[in-house]
Design a protein around this motif. Sequence first.
Motif, PDB file in Angstrom:
ATOM      1  N   ILE A  50       0.881  -1.161   0.000  1.00  0.00           N
ATOM      2  CA  ILE A  50       0.000   0.000   0.000  1.00  0.00           C
ATOM      3  C   ILE A  50       0.923   1.217   0.000  1.00  0.00           C
ATOM      4  N   VAL A  51       1.018   1.855  -1.153  1.00  0.00           N
ATOM      5  CA  VAL A  51       2.021   2.893  -1.399  1.00  0.00           C
ATOM      6  C   VAL A  51       3.389   2.237  -1.232  1.00  0.00           C
ATOM      7  N   ILE A  52       4.117   2.542  -0.152  1.00  0.00           N
ATOM      8  CA  ILE A  52       5.419   1.899   0.056  1.00  0.00           C
ATOM      9  C   ILE A  52       5.423   1.049   1.320  1.00  0.00           C
ATOM     10  N   ILE A  53       4.250   0.855   1.901  1.00  0.00           N
ATOM     11  CA  ILE A  53       4.153   0.126   3.163  1.00  0.00           C
ATOM     12  C   ILE A  53       3.635  -1.280   2.902  1.00  0.00           C
ATOM     13  N   PRO A  54       4.335  -2.311   3.369  1.00  0.00           N
ATOM     14  CA  PRO A  54       3.876  -3.684   3.119  1.00  0.00           C
ATOM     15  C   PRO A  54       2.661  -4.032   3.966  1.00  0.00           C
ATOM     16  N   ALA A  55       1.700  -4.671   3.339  1.00  0.00           N
ATOM     17  CA  ALA A  55       0.526  -5.195   4.044  1.00  0.00           C
ATOM     18  C   ALA A  55       0.566  -6.714   3.937  1.00  0.00           C
ATOM     19  N   THR A  56       0.375  -7.388   5.036  1.00  0.00           N
ATOM     20  CA  THR A  56       0.486  -8.844   5.031  1.00  0.00           C
ATOM     21  C   THR A  56      -0.723  -9.470   5.689  1.00  0.00           C
ATOM     22  N   GLY A  57      -0.900 -10.755   5.433  1.00  0.00           N
ATOM     23  CA  GLY A  57      -1.982 -11.499   6.048  1.00  0.00           C
ATOM     24  C   GLY A  57      -1.650 -12.970   6.048  1.00  0.00           C
ATOM     25  N   ARG A  58      -2.414 -13.740   6.797  1.00  0.00           N
ATOM     26  CA  ARG A  58      -2.180 -15.181   6.840  1.00  0.00           C
ATOM     27  C   ARG A  58      -3.506 -15.902   7.018  1.00  0.00           C
ATOM     28  N   ALA A  59      -3.647 -17.012   6.305  1.00  0.00           N
ATOM     29  CA  ALA A  59      -4.802 -17.901   6.456  1.00  0.00           C
ATOM     30  C   ALA A  59      -4.284 -19.277   6.838  1.00  0.00           C
ATOM     31  N   SER A  60      -4.773 -19.819   7.934  1.00  0.00           N
ATOM     32  CA  SER A  60      -4.330 -21.144   8.392  1.00  0.00           C
ATOM     33  C   SER A  60      -5.518 -22.092   8.423  1.00  0.00           C
ATOM     34  N   PHE A  61      -5.252 -23.358   8.088  1.00  0.00           N
ATOM     35  CA  PHE A  61      -6.289 -24.381   8.020  1.00  0.00           C
ATOM     36  C   PHE A  61      -5.777 -25.660   8.669  1.00  0.00           C
ATOM     37  N   THR A  62      -6.584 -26.247   9.533  1.00  0.00           N
ATOM     38  CA  THR A  62      -6.305 -27.572  10.063  1.00  0.00           C
ATOM     39  C   THR A  62      -7.510 -28.450   9.754  1.00  0.00           C
ATOM     40  N   VAL A  63      -7.282 -29.470   8.940  1.00  0.00           N
ATOM     41  CA  VAL A  63      -8.353 -30.354   8.481  1.00  0.00           C
ATOM     42  C   VAL A  63      -8.137 -31.731   9.090  1.00  0.00           C
ATOM     43  N   GLU A  64      -9.137 -32.247   9.763  1.00  0.00           N
ATOM     44  CA  GLU A  64      -9.057 -33.608  10.312  1.00  0.00           C
ATOM     45  C   GLU A  64     -10.151 -34.445   9.662  1.00  0.00           C
ATOM     46  N   MET A  65      -9.720 -35.508   8.964  1.00  0.00           N
ATOM     47  CA  MET A  65     -10.638 -36.365   8.220  1.00  0.00           C
ATOM     48  C   MET A  65     -10.608 -37.780   8.768  1.00  0.00           C
ATOM     49  N   ARG A  66     -11.785 -38.288   9.068  1.00  0.00           N
ATOM     50  CA  ARG A  66     -11.953 -39.672   9.500  1.00  0.00           C
ATOM     51  C   ARG A  66     -12.866 -40.380   8.499  1.00  0.00           C
ATOM     52  N   PRO A  67     -13.018 -41.702   8.588  1.00  0.00           N
ATOM     53  CA  PRO A  67     -13.760 -42.419   7.541  1.00  0.00           C
ATOM     54  C   PRO A  67     -15.153 -41.873   7.243  1.00  0.00           C
ATOM     55  N   ASP A  68     -15.822 -41.312   8.240  1.00  0.00           N
ATOM     56  CA  ASP A  68     -17.192 -40.836   7.991  1.00  0.00           C
ATOM     57  C   ASP A  68     -17.368 -39.332   8.142  1.00  0.00           C
ATOM     58  N   THR A  69     -16.500 -38.668   8.909  1.00  0.00           N
ATOM     59  CA  THR A  69     -16.694 -37.249   9.194  1.00  0.00           C
ATOM     60  C   THR A  69     -15.379 -36.491   9.079  1.00  0.00           C
ATOM     61  N   TYR A  70     -15.507 -35.172   8.969  1.00  0.00           N
ATOM     62  CA  TYR A  70     -14.330 -34.305   8.943  1.00  0.00           C
ATOM     63  C   TYR A  70     -14.636 -33.018   9.704  1.00  0.00           C
ATOM     64  N   THR A  71     -13.586 -32.324  10.131  1.00  0.00           N
ATOM     65  CA  THR A  71     -13.699 -30.990  10.710  1.00  0.00           C
ATOM     66  C   THR A  71     -12.600 -30.114  10.123  1.00  0.00           C
ATOM     67  N   ILE A  72     -12.887 -28.822  10.014  1.00  0.00           N
ATOM     68  CA  ILE A  72     -11.908 -27.848   9.545  1.00  0.00           C
ATOM     69  C   ILE A  72     -11.926 -26.673  10.507  1.00  0.00           C
ATOM     70  N   GLN A  73     -10.754 -26.286  10.989  1.00  0.00           N
ATOM     71  CA  GLN A  73     -10.593 -25.080  11.788  1.00  0.00           C
ATOM     72  C   GLN A  73      -9.719 -24.119  10.998  1.00  0.00           C
ATOM     73  N   SER A  74     -10.131 -22.859  10.907  1.00  0.00           N
ATOM     74  CA  SER A  74      -9.383 -21.906  10.113  1.00  0.00           C
ATOM     75  C   SER A  74      -9.392 -20.538  10.777  1.00  0.00           C
ATOM     76  N   ARG A  75      -8.304 -19.816  10.564  1.00  0.00           N
ATOM     77  CA  ARG A  75      -8.223 -18.429  11.011  1.00  0.00           C
ATOM     78  C   ARG A  75      -7.622 -17.602   9.882  1.00  0.00           C
ATOM     79  N   VAL A  76      -8.246 -16.475   9.582  1.00  0.00           N
ATOM     80  CA  VAL A  76      -7.764 -15.559   8.557  1.00  0.00           C
ATOM     81  C   VAL A  76      -7.562 -14.212   9.224  1.00  0.00           C
TER      82      VAL A  76
END
Length: 298
Positions: A56-82
């Motif tokens: 932004i002009v000459i100033i760096p803007a940064t961000g991060r998106a993280s994902f943790t996916v847990e998959m089992r034979p019948d179900t899954y969950t996803i946790q994320s932070r942006v």
Amino acid sequence: MKRRLLLTAAATLVLAGLSTADTARPAAPAGKNVISTVKAGTPTRMVYELDARAMIVIIPATGRASFTVEMRPDTYTIQSRVRTTGLADIFVNYDMQLAASGRVRNDQLRTTGYISQNRDGGKNRRVEMTMTDRGFSMTATPRFGNLGDPPATQEQAAKANDPLTALITFALEPRAPGADPCGGPIRSFDGRQLTYFHLTNVGKSNVRSPAWSGEAIECHVRMERVAGYKPGETNNDTLTGINGPLRMYLAPLDNGAYVPVRMVADTDRIGRVTLQARTLRFEPIQTTAAQAGGSGGR
């Protein structure tokens, strides 16, 4: 802002024994992929992080998106932070926590629950949604002023996944021999906005990122606003503020996945925005039975 759109779209993505890779690997043999391995009885965790950077002009803007996916034979969950990090907070204080859950089918993941909590210093809205094969129910706190013009129908929502699941199942779903890896469309529904992302294969490009390097498949992404948007925005099939296509680069992994490891867009307001994979790791989940077996149990 476009940083926010790209970060959440990249999820808003994504094995056993794959650690951070530094070379390209061949695609998996037909019939072997992450989802089929999970369905066959190997619970798997995926850890995936994307970093974003812009100026932004000459100033760096940064961000991060993280994902943790847990998959089992019948179900899954996803946790994320942006979230934005560093100097980006001068311009936008943005922190979103997301969670998704659902069913593991033979060739895809399907949403049953989705929660998003936005903390941006404004409305700080929380959305809770449940989905079935017939439609959805949703509560938002504070409530939305409206659900768009036109709003998404039950039938439309039933054909989509939440934003997290939509991106991750796209990355992990098996491709038929000879099929286009870009595939699509990616159908995403967040409780209000229904969006289709159409991908066009434009060839191969060399990619280097902290998580993976090698020859990737370059897909150009077109956004179709189907429902849930402001009047006049529906059927606008461009990513507003982006000059040219959103370029997504898929890494063909030896477990059959095609995971986005880089995304690039040139924007009107802040120039080029680049997302790249910082972490990409698949690991087996140790179940209670496996732990007992390893310690001399039954």
